[in-house]
Motif scaffolding. Structure first.
Motif, PDB file in Angstrom:
ATOM      1  N   ALA A 127      22.660  55.077  24.680  1.00 53.75           N
ATOM      2  CA  ALA A 127      22.805  56.276  23.859  1.00 53.75           C
ATOM      3  C   ALA A 127      23.850  56.003  22.791  1.00 53.75           C
ATOM      4  CB  ALA A 127      23.198  57.470  24.723  1.00 53.75           C
ATOM      5  N   GLU A 128      23.415  55.821  21.567  1.00 56.25           N
ATOM      6  CA  GLU A 128      24.337  55.463  20.495  1.00 56.25           C
ATOM      7  C   GLU A 128      25.450  56.495  20.282  1.00 56.25           C
ATOM      8  OE1 GLU A 128      26.359  53.418  18.044  1.00 56.25           O
ATOM      9  OE2 GLU A 128      24.491  52.507  18.748  1.00 56.25           O
ATOM     10  N   PRO A 129      25.172  57.812  20.401  1.00 53.28           N
ATOM     11  CA  PRO A 129      26.275  58.771  20.243  1.00 53.28           C
ATOM     12  C   PRO A 129      27.377  58.605  21.290  1.00 53.28           C
ATOM     13  CG  PRO A 129      24.184  59.878  19.906  1.00 53.28           C
ATOM     14  CD  PRO A 129      23.866  58.506  20.431  1.00 53.28           C
ATOM     15  N   MET A 130      27.004  58.242  22.514  1.00 59.78           N
ATOM     16  CA  MET A 130      28.020  57.963  23.529  1.00 59.78           C
ATOM     17  C   MET A 130      28.858  56.750  23.114  1.00 59.78           C
ATOM     18  SD  MET A 130      28.143  59.882  26.335  1.00 59.78           S
ATOM     19  CE  MET A 130      27.162  61.006  27.350  1.00 59.78           C
ATOM     20  N   LEU A 131      28.192  55.694  22.653  1.00 59.30           N
ATOM     21  CA  LEU A 131      28.913  54.496  22.235  1.00 59.30           C
ATOM     22  C   LEU A 131      29.849  54.782  21.065  1.00 59.30           C
ATOM     23  CD1 LEU A 131      26.257  51.631  22.399  1.00 59.30           C
ATOM     24  CD2 LEU A 131      28.350  51.814  23.748  1.00 59.30           C
ATOM     25  N   ALA A 132      29.431  55.658  20.167  1.00 56.00           N
ATOM     26  CA  ALA A 132      30.280  55.994  19.024  1.00 56.00           C
ATOM     27  C   ALA A 132      31.602  56.601  19.485  1.00 56.00           C
ATOM     28  CB  ALA A 132      29.539  56.950  18.092  1.00 56.00           C
ATOM     29  N   VAL A 133      31.540  57.468  20.496  1.00 59.91           N
ATOM     30  CA  VAL A 133      32.763  58.056  21.040  1.00 59.91           C
ATOM     31  C   VAL A 133      33.617  56.977  21.704  1.00 59.91           C
ATOM     32  CG1 VAL A 133      33.696  59.717  22.702  1.00 59.91           C
ATOM     33  CG2 VAL A 133      31.663  60.307  21.367  1.00 59.91           C
ATOM     34  N   ALA A 134      32.973  56.111  22.489  1.00 57.81           N
ATOM     35  CA  ALA A 134      33.716  55.055  23.188  1.00 57.81           C
ATOM     36  C   ALA A 134      34.364  54.088  22.208  1.00 57.81           C
ATOM     37  CB  ALA A 134      32.771  54.307  24.128  1.00 57.81           C
ATOM     38  N   ARG A 135      33.640  53.714  21.164  1.00 59.17           N
ATOM     39  CA  ARG A 135      34.200  52.788  20.171  1.00 59.17           C
ATOM     40  C   ARG A 135      35.431  53.390  19.491  1.00 59.17           C
ATOM     41  NH1 ARG A 135      28.494  51.781  18.529  1.00 59.17           N
ATOM     42  NH2 ARG A 135      27.904  49.702  19.267  1.00 59.17           N
ATOM     43  N   ALA A 136      35.342  54.658  19.147  1.00 58.53           N
ATOM     44  CA  ALA A 136      36.482  55.312  18.494  1.00 58.53           C
ATOM     45  C   ALA A 136      37.673  55.409  19.439  1.00 58.53           C
ATOM     46  CB  ALA A 136      36.067  56.703  18.016  1.00 58.53           C
ATOM     47  N   LYS A 137      37.397  55.689  20.703  1.00 60.97           N
ATOM     48  CA  LYS A 137      38.456  55.844  21.704  1.00 60.97           C
ATOM     49  C   LYS A 137      39.212  54.537  21.933  1.00 60.97           C
ATOM     50  CE  LYS A 137      37.254  58.401  25.176  1.00 60.97           C
ATOM     51  NZ  LYS A 137      36.623  58.868  26.422  1.00 60.97           N
ATOM     52  N   HIS A 138      38.501  53.410  21.833  1.00 67.01           N
ATOM     53  CA  HIS A 138      39.093  52.112  22.167  1.00 67.01           C
ATOM     54  C   HIS A 138      39.205  51.193  20.950  1.00 67.01           C
ATOM     55  CE1 HIS A 138      38.988  53.055  26.422  1.00 67.01           C
ATOM     56  NE2 HIS A 138      37.719  53.417  26.312  1.00 67.01           N
ATOM     57  N   SER A 139      39.236  51.774  19.772  1.00 71.10           N
ATOM     58  CA  SER A 139      39.271  50.993  18.538  1.00 71.10           C
ATOM     59  C   SER A 139      40.447  50.014  18.521  1.00 71.10           C
ATOM     60  CB  SER A 139      39.373  51.939  17.342  1.00 71.10           C
ATOM     61  OG  SER A 139      39.478  51.214  16.135  1.00 71.10           O
ATOM     62  N   GLY A 140      40.136  48.773  18.171  1.00 74.38           N
ATOM     63  CA  GLY A 140      41.180  47.769  17.992  1.00 74.38           C
ATOM     64  C   GLY A 140      41.619  47.047  19.239  1.00 74.38           C
ATOM     65  N   LYS A 141      41.087  47.405  20.389  1.00 75.17           N
ATOM     66  CA  LYS A 141      41.511  46.738  21.622  1.00 75.17           C
ATOM     67  C   LYS A 141      40.918  45.334  21.708  1.00 75.17           C
ATOM     68  CE  LYS A 141      42.320  50.761  24.605  1.00 75.17           C
ATOM     69  NZ  LYS A 141      41.961  51.419  25.876  1.00 75.17           N
ATOM     70  N   PRO A 142      41.722  44.353  22.152  1.00 73.64           N
ATOM     71  CA  PRO A 142      41.183  43.003  22.358  1.00 73.64           C
ATOM     72  C   PRO A 142      40.400  42.949  23.678  1.00 73.64           C
ATOM     73  CG  PRO A 142      43.466  43.072  23.045  1.00 73.64           C
ATOM     74  CD  PRO A 142      43.151  44.442  22.479  1.00 73.64           C
ATOM     75  N   ARG A 143      39.666  41.856  23.878  1.00 70.75           N
ATOM     76  CA  ARG A 143      38.946  41.601  25.132  1.00 70.75           C
ATOM     77  C   ARG A 143      37.919  42.689  25.447  1.00 70.75           C
ATOM     78  NH1 ARG A 143      41.500  42.692  29.066  1.00 70.75           N
ATOM     79  NH2 ARG A 143      43.443  43.590  28.264  1.00 70.75           N
ATOM     80  N   LEU A 144      37.403  43.362  24.424  1.00 75.38           N
ATOM     81  CA  LEU A 144      36.479  44.472  24.655  1.00 75.38           C
ATOM     82  C   LEU A 144      35.422  44.512  23.553  1.00 75.38           C
ATOM     83  CD1 LEU A 144      35.642  47.099  26.102  1.00 75.38           C
ATOM     84  CD2 LEU A 144      37.367  48.298  24.759  1.00 75.38           C
ATOM     85  N   ARG A 145      34.170  44.515  23.965  1.00 77.88           N
ATOM     86  CA  ARG A 145      33.086  44.698  22.998  1.00 77.88           C
ATOM     87  C   ARG A 145      32.123  45.749  23.525  1.00 77.88           C
ATOM     88  NH1 ARG A 145      27.778  41.109  23.197  1.00 77.88           N
ATOM     89  NH2 ARG A 145      27.713  40.544  25.407  1.00 77.88           N
ATOM     90  N   PHE A 146      31.492  46.459  22.604  1.00 73.31           N
ATOM     91  CA  PHE A 146      30.502  47.468  22.964  1.00 73.31           C
ATOM     92  C   PHE A 146      29.125  46.988  22.540  1.00 73.31           C
ATOM     93  CE2 PHE A 146      34.423  49.932  22.862  1.00 73.31           C
ATOM     94  CZ  PHE A 146      34.311  50.629  24.054  1.00 73.31           C
ATOM     95  N   LEU A 147      28.135  47.314  23.374  1.00 73.72           N
ATOM     96  CA  LEU A 147      26.787  46.797  23.176  1.00 73.72           C
ATOM     97  C   LEU A 147      25.779  47.927  23.328  1.00 73.72           C
ATOM     98  CD1 LEU A 147      24.984  44.236  22.877  1.00 73.72           C
ATOM     99  CD2 LEU A 147      25.058  44.033  25.378  1.00 73.72           C
ATOM    100  N   HIS A 148      24.950  48.133  22.304  1.00 74.37           N
ATOM    101  CA  HIS A 148      23.882  49.125  22.367  1.00 74.37           C
ATOM    102  C   HIS A 148      22.659  48.464  22.988  1.00 74.37           C
ATOM    103  CE1 HIS A 148      20.876  51.968  20.173  1.00 74.37           C
ATOM    104  NE2 HIS A 148      21.265  52.473  21.333  1.00 74.37           N
ATOM    105  N   ALA A 149      22.409  48.760  24.257  1.00 76.28           N
ATOM    106  CA  ALA A 149      21.332  48.089  24.986  1.00 76.28           C
ATOM    107  C   ALA A 149      20.947  48.915  26.205  1.00 76.28           C
ATOM    108  CB  ALA A 149      21.768  46.686  25.409  1.00 76.28           C
ATOM    109  N   ASP A 150      19.858  48.521  26.829  1.00 74.41           N
ATOM    110  CA  ASP A 150      19.314  49.202  28.003  1.00 74.41           C
ATOM    111  C   ASP A 150      19.896  48.573  29.264  1.00 74.41           C
ATOM    112  OD1 ASP A 150      17.773  50.337  30.018  1.00 74.41           O
ATOM    113  OD2 ASP A 150      15.847  49.898  29.072  1.00 74.41           O
ATOM    114  N   ALA A 151      20.493  49.374  30.125  1.00 72.56           N
ATOM    115  CA  ALA A 151      21.088  48.855  31.357  1.00 72.56           C
ATOM    116  C   ALA A 151      20.049  48.268  32.300  1.00 72.56           C
ATOM    117  CB  ALA A 151      21.858  49.963  32.075  1.00 72.56           C
ATOM    118  N   GLN A 152      18.781  48.611  32.119  1.00 77.98           N
ATOM    119  CA  GLN A 152      17.730  48.062  32.982  1.00 77.98           C
ATOM    120  C   GLN A 152      17.231  46.705  32.489  1.00 77.98           C
ATOM    121  OE1 GLN A 152      15.596  51.798  35.016  1.00 77.98           O
ATOM    122  NE2 GLN A 152      14.989  51.539  32.886  1.00 77.98           N
TER     123      GLN A 152
END
Length: 270
Positions: A80-105
């Motif tokens: 869900a891209e809108p969920m990822l948008a919130v997560a990316r903003a919340k954790h902006s600039g953190k090292p050792r962390l990447r976000f991926l738009h993909a299906d968990a299955q």
């Protein structure tokens, strides 16, 4: 097109719509202090940091924060891209962390590329659980571990029926605009169409994971999390902690990988 395509899209739309208020809802936001400590404690079973961790269905990044703070390198995935948008903003600039738009299955991640996988409140939503479990087994390295937080959201536990009765009446008198509980109309419609429509429990999940090749499957108590939540919440949310049976599961990909049970040849009886 995958099986249950329409259902998968309904689930995507549902969680996308909830992204705006998700962090205001009890049970999804993780309060700092004792509650965060209680959620993080089972993550220590994944092994010492730094590990390469895949978080499935990361939502707005609440669990992401905890596993990242333990010192792990985290890939946090959601479809869900809108969920990822919130997560990316919340954790902006953190090292050792990447976000991926993909299906968990169907993560599309490389074979044997992660030391650990974890997810919270995902497994009950899987439209193709056997496909998902095979994929998770594939992307784990030998000896890697899987951590699952989930529950049976289909019906109140026997000990939670009174709490459910009180909450149903409370919600009719004073609806909580940020809480879309398991008995909401949209939630119920999705749940009745899922493979886990008759309820998800540790006892039902463990054999499915074993069939996918996982071993050393055992249950951890969810009680410390519920106690920590009740210590800081008002009556309404304290009642919510009592309604459903929740569980935590830990499993391992054997260091010496054998064929999943459904592919193994049967041996003759002695």
């Amino acid at each position: 097109m995958t099986a249950n395509h329409d259902l998968a899209e309904d689930i995507r739309e549902y969680w996308s719509r909830r992204s705006e208020t998700f962090d205001l809802a009890f049970g999804h936001h993780i309060a700092p202090g004792p509650e965060a400590v209680a959620w993080a404690e089972p993550m220590r079973h994944l092994g010492p940091a730094p590990l390469k961790v895949l978080e499935l269905a990361c939502g707005t990044g609440e669990v992401t924060r905890l596993v990242h703070d333990l010192g792990h390198d985290v890939t946090a995935l959601d479809f869900a891209e809108p969920m990822l948008a919130v997560a990316r903003a919340k954790h902006s600039g953190k090292p050792r962390l990447r976000f991926l738009h993909a299906d968990a299955q169907r993560t599309m991640e490389p074979d044997a590329s992660y030391d650990a996988i974890l997810c919270r409140h995902l497994v009950w939503t899987l439209t193709e659980p056997e496909v998902a479990f095979a994929d998770w087994f594939r992307v784990l390295r030998p000896g890697g571990r899987l951590l699952v937080y989930d529950g049976d959201w289909t019906r109140p536990a026997p000990s939670g029926r009174l709490a459910a009765w009180i909450l149903a009446r409370w919600d009719r008198l004073a609806p909580d605009p940020c809480h879309d509980g398991a008995m909401s109309e949209r939630h119920v419609d999705i749940m009745r169409r899922l493979p886990a429509s008759d309820g998800l429990t540790f006892r039902r999940l463990a054999p499915l994971l074993e069939a996918a090749g996982f071993a050393a499957i055992h249950e951890l108590s969810h009680d410390p999390i519920a106690r920590a939540q009740r210590a800081t919440q008002g009556l309404r949310n304290r009642l919510r902690t009592q309604v459903y049976r929740r569980f935590i599961l830990i499993a391992e990909k054997p260091a010496r990988t054998e064929l999943p049970r459904r592919f193994a040849r049967s041996s003759p009886s002695c």
